[in-house]
Structure formats: C-alpha cells, structure tokens
Enzyme design. Structure first.
Site, PDB file in Angstrom:
ATOM      1  N   LYS A  70      20.328 -48.964  91.803  1.00 19.83           N
ATOM      2  CA  LYS A  70      19.896 -50.257  92.098  1.00 19.83           C
ATOM      3  C   LYS A  70      18.995 -51.026  91.080  1.00 19.83           C
ATOM      4  O   LYS A  70      19.054 -52.170  90.915  1.00 19.83           O
ATOM      5  CB  LYS A  70      18.867 -50.202  93.068  1.00 19.83           C
ATOM      6  CG  LYS A  70      17.687 -49.666  93.044  1.00 19.83           C
ATOM      7  CD  LYS A  70      16.777 -49.742  94.231  1.00 19.83           C
ATOM      8  CE  LYS A  70      15.363 -48.984  94.063  1.00 19.83           C
ATOM      9  NZ  LYS A  70      14.755 -48.672  95.153  1.00 19.83           N
ATOM     10  N   ILE A 113       0.036 -39.079  83.351  1.00 18.27           N
ATOM     11  CA  ILE A 113       0.263 -40.430  83.204  1.00 18.27           C
ATOM     12  C   ILE A 113      -1.097 -41.011  82.543  1.00 18.27           C
ATOM     13  O   ILE A 113      -1.279 -41.784  81.739  1.00 18.27           O
ATOM     14  CB  ILE A 113       0.718 -41.107  84.287  1.00 18.27           C
ATOM     15  CG1 ILE A 113       2.194 -40.389  84.640  1.00 18.27           C
ATOM     16  CG2 ILE A 113       0.786 -42.644  84.019  1.00 18.27           C
ATOM     17  CD1 ILE A 113       2.944 -41.242  85.879  1.00 18.27           C
ATOM     18  N   GLU A 142     -11.741 -38.871  87.527  1.00 15.48           N
ATOM     19  CA  GLU A 142     -10.891 -38.126  87.997  1.00 15.48           C
ATOM     20  C   GLU A 142     -11.703 -37.069  89.064  1.00 15.48           C
ATOM     21  O   GLU A 142     -12.807 -36.776  88.937  1.00 15.48           O
ATOM     22  CB  GLU A 142     -10.606 -37.095  86.888  1.00 15.48           C
ATOM     23  CG  GLU A 142      -9.874 -35.636  87.222  1.00 15.48           C
ATOM     24  CD  GLU A 142      -8.510 -35.703  88.103  1.00 15.48           C
ATOM     25  OE1 GLU A 142      -7.713 -36.311  87.698  1.00 15.48           O
ATOM     26  OE2 GLU A 142      -8.659 -35.183  89.023  1.00 15.48           O
ATOM     27  N   ARG A 166       2.892 -39.061  92.104  1.00 21.59           N
ATOM     28  CA  ARG A 166       4.076 -39.521  92.681  1.00 21.59           C
ATOM     29  C   ARG A 166       4.650 -38.822  93.790  1.00 21.59           C
ATOM     30  O   ARG A 166       4.266 -37.716  94.124  1.00 21.59           O
ATOM     31  CB  ARG A 166       5.019 -39.493  91.358  1.00 21.59           C
ATOM     32  CG  ARG A 166       4.813 -40.307  90.182  1.00 21.59           C
ATOM     33  CD  ARG A 166       5.689 -40.448  88.831  1.00 21.59           C
ATOM     34  NE  ARG A 166       6.730 -41.064  89.534  1.00 21.59           N
ATOM     35  CZ  ARG A 166       7.117 -42.434  89.361  1.00 21.59           C
ATOM     36  NH1 ARG A 166       6.100 -43.145  88.807  1.00 21.59           N
ATOM     37  NH2 ARG A 166       8.079 -42.946  89.762  1.00 21.59           N
ATOM     38  N   HIS A 184       8.540 -20.006  57.295  1.00 21.00           N
ATOM     39  CA  HIS A 184       7.405 -20.181  56.838  1.00 21.00           C
ATOM     40  C   HIS A 184       7.255 -21.107  55.835  1.00 21.00           C
ATOM     41  O   HIS A 184       8.193 -21.341  55.103  1.00 21.00           O
ATOM     42  CB  HIS A 184       6.875 -18.867  56.250  1.00 21.00           C
ATOM     43  CG  HIS A 184       5.530 -18.720  55.667  1.00 21.00           C
ATOM     44  ND1 HIS A 184       4.375 -18.950  56.218  1.00 21.00           N
ATOM     45  CD2 HIS A 184       5.201 -19.208  54.289  1.00 21.00           C
ATOM     46  CE1 HIS A 184       3.420 -19.158  55.449  1.00 21.00           C
ATOM     47  NE2 HIS A 184       3.871 -19.168  54.257  1.00 21.00           N
TER      48      HIS A 184
HETATM   49  P1  NAI Z   1      -0.629 -36.180  88.185  1.00 19.42           P
HETATM   50  O1  NAI Z   1      -0.527 -35.142  89.562  1.00 19.42           O
HETATM   51  O2  NAI Z   1      -0.311 -35.464  86.983  1.00 19.42           O
HETATM   52  O3  NAI Z   1      -2.352 -36.336  88.087  1.00 19.42           O
HETATM   53  C1  NAI Z   1      -3.073 -37.059  89.077  1.00 19.42           C
HETATM   54  C2  NAI Z   1      -4.479 -36.941  88.845  1.00 19.42           C
HETATM   55  O4  NAI Z   1      -5.095 -37.763  89.848  1.00 19.42           O
HETATM   56  C3  NAI Z   1      -4.893 -35.439  89.564  1.00 19.42           C
HETATM   57  O5  NAI Z   1      -5.498 -34.945  88.422  1.00 19.42           O
HETATM   58  C4  NAI Z   1      -5.797 -35.737  90.888  1.00 19.42           C
HETATM   59  O6  NAI Z   1      -6.759 -34.743  91.035  1.00 19.42           O
HETATM   60  C5  NAI Z   1      -6.118 -37.303  90.636  1.00 19.42           C
HETATM   61  N1  NAI Z   1      -6.719 -37.910  91.968  1.00 19.42           N
HETATM   62  C6  NAI Z   1      -6.000 -38.024  92.837  1.00 19.42           C
HETATM   63  N2  NAI Z   1      -6.757 -38.936  93.770  1.00 19.42           N
HETATM   64  C7  NAI Z   1      -7.667 -39.333  93.157  1.00 19.42           C
HETATM   65  C8  NAI Z   1      -8.858 -40.096  93.432  1.00 19.42           C
HETATM   66  N3  NAI Z   1      -9.066 -40.831  94.578  1.00 19.42           N
HETATM   67  N4  NAI Z   1      -9.770 -40.378  92.688  1.00 19.42           N
HETATM   68  C9  NAI Z   1      -9.776 -39.907  91.195  1.00 19.42           C
HETATM   69  N5  NAI Z   1      -8.630 -38.982  91.238  1.00 19.42           N
HETATM   70  C10 NAI Z   1      -7.626 -38.621  91.955  1.00 19.42           C
HETATM   71  O7  NAI Z   1      -0.157 -37.375  88.647  1.00 19.42           O
HETATM   72  P2  NAI Z   1       0.502 -38.561  87.137  1.00 19.42           P
HETATM   73  O8  NAI Z   1      -0.446 -38.573  86.165  1.00 19.42           O
HETATM   74  O9  NAI Z   1       0.351 -39.877  88.256  1.00 19.42           O
HETATM   75  O10 NAI Z   1       2.021 -37.967  86.991  1.00 19.42           O
HETATM   76  C11 NAI Z   1       2.906 -38.153  88.031  1.00 19.42           C
HETATM   77  C12 NAI Z   1       4.065 -37.270  87.799  1.00 19.42           C
HETATM   78  O11 NAI Z   1       4.925 -37.756  86.599  1.00 19.42           O
HETATM   79  C13 NAI Z   1       3.766 -36.109  87.632  1.00 19.42           C
HETATM   80  O12 NAI Z   1       4.193 -35.216  88.505  1.00 19.42           O
HETATM   81  C14 NAI Z   1       3.991 -35.620  86.069  1.00 19.42           C
HETATM   82  O13 NAI Z   1       4.413 -34.393  85.923  1.00 19.42           O
HETATM   83  C15 NAI Z   1       5.009 -36.778  85.843  1.00 19.42           C
HETATM   84  N6  NAI Z   1       4.900 -37.186  84.491  1.00 19.42           N
HETATM   85  C16 NAI Z   1       5.134 -36.091  83.328  1.00 19.42           C
HETATM   86  C17 NAI Z   1       4.908 -36.549  82.159  1.00 19.42           C
HETATM   87  C18 NAI Z   1       5.075 -35.652  81.022  1.00 19.42           C
HETATM   88  O14 NAI Z   1       5.576 -34.548  81.361  1.00 19.42           O
HETATM   89  N7  NAI Z   1       4.678 -35.825  80.196  1.00 19.42           N
HETATM   90  C19 NAI Z   1       4.385 -37.907  81.615  1.00 19.42           C
HETATM   91  C20 NAI Z   1       4.125 -38.585  82.606  1.00 19.42           C
HETATM   92  C21 NAI Z   1       4.310 -38.248  83.940  1.00 19.42           C
END
Ligand code: NAI
Length: 455
Positions: free
Chosen positions: A34, A186, A205, A269, A441
């Site tokens: 989409k 993220i 956090e 997410r 190396h």
């Molecule tokens: P995440 O699940 O990595 O982190 C979310 C964080 O928010 C957690 O530490 C949680 O404790 C905190 N949180 C939740 N509610 C809260 C609140 N009310 N107040 C304060 N803190 C709170 O989620 P994120 O960073 O949004 O990433 C989403 C997805 O995208 C993940 O599954 C990730 O694996 C994927 N991703 C992977 C990347 C990579 O592999 N480099 C890069 C970006 C995203």
C-alpha cells in the site's frame, strides 16, 4: 480476477523476499503493497537510520580527530543535507527492490489490500478495485509503533509534537531539545544521532537498564558511553503524560517534567493486523500477532505469516529467513525456522552486537554455562584505531557440550563481526574446532579467537 500461485500481502523485507524467492522458483506471484516497496526497513527504519548515524559518526570523528594527528577547522554538520542524502539512499534501494521484482516476474500492485477470504479460486485479496487470488497467501504486513493510552500522547502525535520513527527520520530542522520515550533500539539509535550532532537529548526509560534484553554489562558500558556524549538518562522512570512542550514522568513516586520541543515515542512495535480483513481467514492470533509453526504456516493450510506480523523477533533479517522458509515449504523443500542464533545489532557508536543466550537467559533455561570476557584492547587493530575504547567481547559456553551458546560484543566493527559468531552458535560445533580456525590479522574479529582461548 487476477490469479497467481502465490499472493503476498506487504512489500517489506519479509514480503519482497518471499515474492523474489517464489518468482525465482518459477511460481507466478502477485505482491500487494500500500505504501512503498521495502516497507519499514528501507523507508523508515534500518536503512535511513544507518544513513543518519554514519553522518553523525563522520562528524564526531572530524571533531575529535586531533588525537589521531588530524585537525580540522570549522567542522559543521548540515542536518538538511544529511536527510537529503538519506532520501537518495532510500530511493536507490527501493527502486532496486522494484527491479528485483521485475526480474523475477512478480506482479507488483501498489494499493491497499483487504483479505476477502477463501473461495474456489484460492485466497482472495481486494486491492485498488481489483480482486487477486492465490493458491497460497503469505501475510507480511509488518508492524506499527505501540501507542499506549498515556494521557496526551495521542494528541501529541496528532499535533506533530510527538513523533515515531517515521517522522523523526525526515525531520528537516533540528529540535532545541529532544525527549525520547523508551530506551530500546529505536530510542537509542535516534538519541545517539541527535546527541552526536549537538542536540540536548533526554531518554526516559521504564526499566533500570537501557537496550532491553542486551547483556547487562554491555548495556552498562553503552550507558556510560552515552552519558559521555551528554545524553541525560532517566532510568526506572515511567512516562505518565504528555503536555504542552513537555513529557511528564514518575521517578520514585514523584511526578517530574522534561521540557522538549520534539518528542520521540519509541516504546515498542506491535504486529499490524488491523483493517486487512484478517478475520476473514480464521487464523489463530496471540497477543495481536499471527501464530505460525516451524514452517511459518498459520493454522489455515496455505496461509503463511512472515516478519513482524507474527510478532516473534521483529528484525528485518528474521523476516528474510522466515520468508525463505515459507517459500521452501510451498515448494515442498525440506526447511525449518530456527530462532536461536539470530544476531541483533544496535548501530550506535560504539556498536553493540549479540547472538544467542546471555548467562542469565541460559541459566534460566537450565543450561550449564560459563562466561569468559576479554577487552577489545587485546585486538591490535582496535587499539590502533580506537582512542580510549572500552569495548568487550563475552562468550557464553555450554560446559556440557563445549559449544558456544551466546556471543555479546560492544565496540567498533562488531556489527560486521557478529555473523561469524552467529555461525559458531548456529553450528553447535565445539570450542576446540573453532580454536583451530585462522582469523585474519590485524582485525577486530580476532578478539573472538582471543576469547576462545580464555575458556
Ligand atoms: P523496544 O522494545 O526495543 O524498546 C522499548 C523500550 O521502551 C523498552 O526498553 C521499554 O521498557 C520502554 N518503555 C515502554 N513503555 C514505557 C513508558 N511508559 N515509559 C518509559 N519507557 C517505556 O522498542 P523500539 O525501540 O520502539 O523498537 C521497536 C522494534 O524495532 C524492536 O522490536 C526492535 O527490534 C526493532 N528495531 C531494530 C533495530 C535494529 O535491529 N538495529 C533498529 C530499530 C528498531
């Protein structure tokens, strides 16, 4: 009615790779998307964030290069130019995906698809006023940011004060003060970018550590590095509201306020399954995600779910592999999905890369493990290139089987090294076998070899 062997709903990494592999195998394929080919990963996730982070890294190097004998005057970063370059990179990759689709005769339909259900023609999806039927249906609709019912959050998103990964990656002017809700992947990558280019950043956090499931000591080293960059962390703090130019949070029972002119909401997410007519299929869902078996098939024969929509491990490379497993099952080829050696990377500076179990998670599973740790400074190349680096490499060893079950690293190049470690974990070969391998190396990856001899 347009009929195909395989119908794919969603054109992100899971969807486009499934379409490509099925097309390569000679199946007729229709892919319905989409928004844009490449999905979140290419358009508003993995790739654009890496383009931004690389610019910030270059800027940081230029600012602090005098220790390497290089001085540069008047070093500046032009955020608008960084974003324009990011857009160019995204455009090139999206058109590359389009070219791959054409090369494998995939019929790409750019329209929103709604599943109608199963008929005598197969599984039917309506998109752009036309009906498409497939003998097999691969669901690859991805995920969307979680927006919990925090007072003021939804209104903040509507007014543009609160952003998700989509908007922040295209922000044209720099904020004066950025507040990031959530210290996960993220949140950290974006906090890292904006802090490196001089924006004051606060990360709020809920947990007592950053980077979620990341090995605890590595998470602490990352935190230390971030604090050095000037990022202000509010750990063990829960966001309770979003107000006018501020975020409200609770710290030890006391309500506090963080001022901001831009807020990033990155608190996870969830699988995207809304308004796609999924109820017309009768697939079993659990906590909002589509349940799949080892072959990525749902409870409905012929319907598969790959990538974030199954909520298993929301990473683009997981989606790639799941797509291949689903297509192989359709083709009748022997294959099975395995999740125990999927690497994960946080592309900050320093980079964090991990695969498999931590000592804690291994013990929770009843494994007998030991862990060894070496400093990255044992690598000649690391020492030559990184000033005051505090990187480490940790191996988690199953002492019964004498094989690696986890590798966790922080430091330069670890994102490029982790696939080797993942192969070691996946293969379940013995430590003795890996000790006989020769590493080039001088490279930073030699640190893994160094650590093997500490076991
Ligand atoms: P995440 O699940 O990595 O982190 C979310 C964080 O928010 C957690 O530490 C949680 O404790 C905190 N949180 C939740 N509610 C809260 C609140 N009310 N107040 C304060 N803190 C709170 O989620 P994120 O960073 O949004 O990433 C989403 C997805 O995208 C993940 O599954 C990730 O694996 C994927 N991703 C992977 C990347 C990579 O592999 N480099 C890069 C970006 C995203």
């Amino acid at each position: 009615m347009v009929k195909s062997d395989v119908l794919v709903l969603g054109g992100g990494p899971g969807g486009y790779l499934a379409a490509e592999r099925a097309g390569q195998a000679g199946k007729s394929v229709t892919l319905i998307e989409k928004r844009a080919l490449g999905g979140t990963c290419l358009n508003e996730g993995c790739i654009p964030s890496k383009a931004l982070l690389n610019s910030a890294k270059l800027y940081e190097h230029a600012l602090h290069s005098d220790v390497f004998g290089v001085t540069a005057e008047n070093v500046k970063i032009d955020h608008a130019k960084v974003v324009a370059r990011k857009d160019k990179v995204v455009k090139a990759l999206v058109s590359g995906v389009g070219a791959k689709m054409s090369a494998h005769n995939v019929n790409v339909v750019m329209a929103e698809g709604v599943i109608q259900g199963k008929t005598a023609d197969g599984f039917v999806v309506k998109a752009g006023g036309e009906e498409y039927a497939g003998d097999k249906l691969i669901l690859a609709c991805g995920s969307v940011p979680v927006v919990p019912p925090i007072p003021g959050l939804r209104e903040g998103i509507e007014s543009g004060f609160v952003m998700t990964n989509r908007e922040i990656l295209s922000l044209k002017t720099l904020p004066n003060k950025l507040v990031v809700i959530g210290g996960g992947v993220i949140g950290l990558e974006m906090a890292s970018y904006f802090a490196m280019i001089g924006v004051p950043v606060t990360v709020i956090e809920m947990l007592d550590k950053i980077a979620g499931p990341t090995e605890r000591e590595i998470s602490q080293i990352l935190l230390k590095n971030y604090k050095k960059k000037g990022i202000d962390f509010k750990l063990s703090c829960k966001v309770t509201g979003v107000g006018d130019n501020c975020v409200l949070y609770e710290e030890k029972g006391v309500e506090k306020k963080a001022e901001a002119d831009v807020v990033l909401c990155s608190i996870g997410r969830r699988a995207f399954t809304q308004d796609i007519g999924i109820e017309n299929l009768g697939v079993v869902m659990e906590r909002g995600a589509v349940v799949t078996d080892d072959y990525m098939q749902t409870n409905v024969e012929g319907v598969y779910a790959v990538g974030d929509i199954n909520g298993k491990l929301m990473l683009a490379h997981t989606a790639y592999r799941e797509a291949e497993v689903a297509v192989n099952h359709i083709l009748g080829k022997k294959d099975k999905m395995r999740y125990h050696a999927i690497p994960s990377v946080i592309y900050t500076n320093p980079e964090v890369a991990s695969v498999g179990e931590t000592e804690e998670s291994a013990k929770a599973k009843g494994l007998e493990v030991k862990s060894v740790k070496v400093s990255m400074k044992f690598s000649g190349r690391y020492l030559a290139e990184v000033e005051k680096g505090d990187g480490i490499c940790k191996l988690i060893v199953d002492t019964k089987k004498n094989c690696l079950v986890g590798v966790h690293m922080i430091g330069s190049y670890t994102s490029e090294m982790i696939y080797g470690a993942a192969m070691m974990v996946e293969s379940e070969a013995t430590v003795e076998y890996f000790k006989r391998l020769v590493f080039p190396h001088p490279t930073v990856c030699e640190i893994i070899r160094e650590a093997l001899f500490e076991i």
